[in-house]
Scaffold this motif. Structure first.
Motif, short mmCIF file in Angstrom:
data_model
loop_
_atom_site.label_atom_id
_atom_site.label_comp_id
_atom_site.label_asym_id
_atom_site.label_seq_id
_atom_site.Cartn_x
_atom_site.Cartn_y
_atom_site.Cartn_z
N VAL A 247 0.86 -1.19 0.00
CA VAL A 247 0.00 0.00 0.00
C VAL A 247 0.89 1.23 0.00
N LYS A 248 0.70 2.09 -1.02
CA LYS A 248 1.56 3.27 -1.17
C LYS A 248 0.72 4.54 -1.31
N HIS A 249 1.18 5.59 -0.65
CA HIS A 249 0.51 6.88 -0.72
C HIS A 249 1.27 7.81 -1.67
N VAL A 250 0.52 8.51 -2.52
CA VAL A 250 1.09 9.56 -3.36
C VAL A 250 0.47 10.88 -2.90
N LYS A 251 1.30 11.77 -2.41
CA LYS A 251 0.78 13.02 -1.85
C LYS A 251 0.47 14.04 -2.94
#
Length: 278
Positions: A247-251
């Motif tokens: 699970v990866k967040h892109v701001k």
């Protein structure tokens, strides 16, 4: 793009249109979001085609594919894309989807766990969570314009006018996004409104299918305050169902993560792909 294939295939009695970069390379299937179509993946496909045979499918009711005869819920979408993949003779593809297409990838991997090599999902509706209560009626009693009203309003606009509206709404998108985006909206609204492209029980709970996913999985999410769908509270539940998921967040991105932050999105995708091959 001039060398890309643009073809139709019949699947379960319906014409499905797809675009394909070709070559003797690992297959990579892309599933677009609602009202988009296959060519909306063009900027991504231009990056991926060096290493992959990229297949961009027009979902039923979108682009140049036929419309379904009735409601097209998530399970049917997943089964349909699986049937397209099998009809094309594709084995162990990577499957990436955005929004509606992300749900399609999730249900495909849950219903056909041996079919994909891996799935990558960009801001899917969190249909693995309990249903949310309906939104309250506005205090003034007036109905707010729906997305359907907006799509219908596009019937009266030219391609350039739609592109201009897109630039105004999303000034940080690359200019390469607006042509395919506008074209998809013009093709989408041209379909018979009596045959919905999606709907019915689209918002049904798919937690049982998500729990069946066994392949490597990447979920990319962004900022809820910028319009992203997946919330922080949705992620632990997803990880319970799909413990192998990355699970990866892109701001600084909303629902259209790859369009809002293309380089950051591609860095996450390519890191995941590199680890798959490691």
């Amino acid at each position: 793009m001039s060398d890309w294939q643009s073809k139709d295939i019949m699947v379960n009695g319906l014409k499905v249109h797809y675009y394909r970069t070709g070559g003797d390379k690992p297959p990579f299937v892309l599933a677009h979001g609602a009202t988009d179509d296959g060519l909306c993946w063009t900027p991504i496909a231009k990056v991926l085609e060096k290493d992959y045979d990229v297949i961009m499918v027009d979902a039923l009711g979108h682009g140049l594919s036929d419309s379904p005869e009735g409601p097209n819920p998530p399970v049917a979408m997943g089964d349909h894309l699986a049937a397209v993949i099998q009809a094309l003779g594709i084995e162990k593809p990577l499957v990436m989807g955005h929004s509606m297409g992300a749900v399609t990838a999730l249900t495909l991997a849950g219903s056909h766990p041996d079919l994909p090599k891996a799935i990558l999902v960009e801001d899917p509706p969190a249909l693995w969570m309990p249903p949310s209560p309906p939104e309250p009626v506005p205090e003034d009693g007036e109905e707010r314009p729906s997305r359907a009203d907006w799509f219908n309003s596009l019937r009266t606009k030219t391609r350039e006018e739609i592109m201009a509206e897109g630039r105004e709404q999303s000034p940080n998108w690359s200019e390469d996004e607006f042509g395919p985006w506008a074209d998809s909206k013009m093709r989408f609204v041209a379909h018979d409104p009596a045959k919905p492209a999606f709907g019915g029980d689209f918002l049904r709970d798919i937690s049982g299918l998500v729990a069946n996913i066994t392949c490597p999985t990447l979920l990319i999410y962004a900022d809820a305050d910028k319009g992203a769908i997946v919330k922080e509270d949705d992620l632990p539940v997803f990880k319970e169902y799909v413990p192998q998921a990355v699970v990866k967040h892109v701001k600084d991105a909303g629902h259209n993560i790859r369009r809002d932050q293309f380089d950051a999105f591609m860095a996450v995708v390519q890191d995941f792909l590199a680890n798959l091959e490691a």
